[in-house]
Design a protein around this motif. Structure first.
Motif, PDB file in Angstrom:
ATOM      1  N   PHE A   1       0.826  -1.211   0.000  1.00 39.46           N
ATOM      2  CA  PHE A   1       0.000   0.000   0.000  1.00 39.46           C
ATOM      3  C   PHE A   1       0.858   1.258   0.000  1.00 39.46           C
ATOM      4  O   PHE A   1       0.510   2.249  -0.641  1.00 39.46           O
ATOM      5  CB  PHE A   1      -0.963   0.008   1.186  1.00 39.46           C
ATOM      6  N   LYS A   2       1.980   1.225   0.696  1.00 45.79           N
ATOM      7  CA  LYS A   2       2.876   2.388   0.706  1.00 45.79           C
ATOM      8  C   LYS A   2       3.410   2.648  -0.697  1.00 45.79           C
ATOM      9  O   LYS A   2       3.458   3.791  -1.146  1.00 45.79           O
ATOM     10  CB  LYS A   2       4.027   2.160   1.682  1.00 45.79           C
ATOM     11  N   ALA A   3       3.805   1.577  -1.385  1.00 43.92           N
ATOM     12  CA  ALA A   3       4.314   1.741  -2.755  1.00 43.92           C
ATOM     13  C   ALA A   3       3.249   2.316  -3.672  1.00 43.92           C
ATOM     14  O   ALA A   3       3.541   3.143  -4.538  1.00 43.92           O
ATOM     15  CB  ALA A   3       4.813   0.405  -3.294  1.00 43.92           C
ATOM     16  N   LEU A   4       2.013   1.896  -3.496  1.00 38.87           N
ATOM     17  CA  LEU A   4       0.929   2.377  -4.358  1.00 38.87           C
ATOM     18  C   LEU A   4       0.335   3.699  -3.876  1.00 38.87           C
ATOM     19  O   LEU A   4      -0.500   4.280  -4.562  1.00 38.87           O
ATOM     20  CB  LEU A   4      -0.181   1.319  -4.443  1.00 38.87           C
ATOM     21  N   GLY A   5       0.787   4.183  -2.712  1.00 35.93           N
ATOM     22  CA  GLY A   5       0.251   5.414  -2.146  1.00 35.93           C
ATOM     23  C   GLY A   5       0.756   6.678  -2.829  1.00 35.93           C
ATOM     24  O   GLY A   5       0.242   7.761  -2.575  1.00 35.93           O
TER      25      GLY A   5
END
Length: 123
Positions: free
Chosen positions: A42-46
């Motif tokens: 999720f951090k990468a896609l945030g």
């Protein structure tokens, strides 16, 4: 830089198949390791640029895209490379160099794992 073990979004099972790392969020509370994996994803896609690059690769014809075809996201080429590296580190993309170009792919099992994590159980 941390020496912590990086867990993939998907884990190899017997043979060549892969299974998602985590059960659906609504099935049971996540373990600490599962939460670490999901948070990394999720951090990468945030980041909006990363999300656009991930979408460009996932939606590209044949399921893979040359970096030359997806670099028009409003940032410099070195920044595109940085964001693609972060997506790879999160286990969301794989890459293969062919000549001077790098081709990126979203493995179907990654999309399946993401979908399973966010699945609502049937009523």
């Amino acid at each position: 830089m941390s020496n912590a073990k990086v867990l993939p979004l998907i884990e190899p099972a017997d043979g060549q198949d892969v299974v998602p790392c985590c059960s659906p969020l609504t099935e049971r509370p996540m373990t600490a390791d599962e939460a670490q994996v999901a948070a990394r994803m999720f951090k990468a896609l945030g980041d909006p640029v990363r999300l656009r690059l991930f979408s460009a690769v996932a939606s590209h014809e044949g399921g893979e895209a040359c970096v030359c075809d997806i670099s028009d996201v409003g940032v410099s080429q070195p920044t595109v490379s940085h964001h693609l590296k972060k997506l790879k580190e999160a286990g969301l993309l794989t890459s293969e160099r062919r000549g001077t170009w790098v081709y990126y792919r979203v493995e179907p099992s990654v999309l399946a794992g993401m979908g399973r994590l966010l699945t609502q159980p049937a009523a």
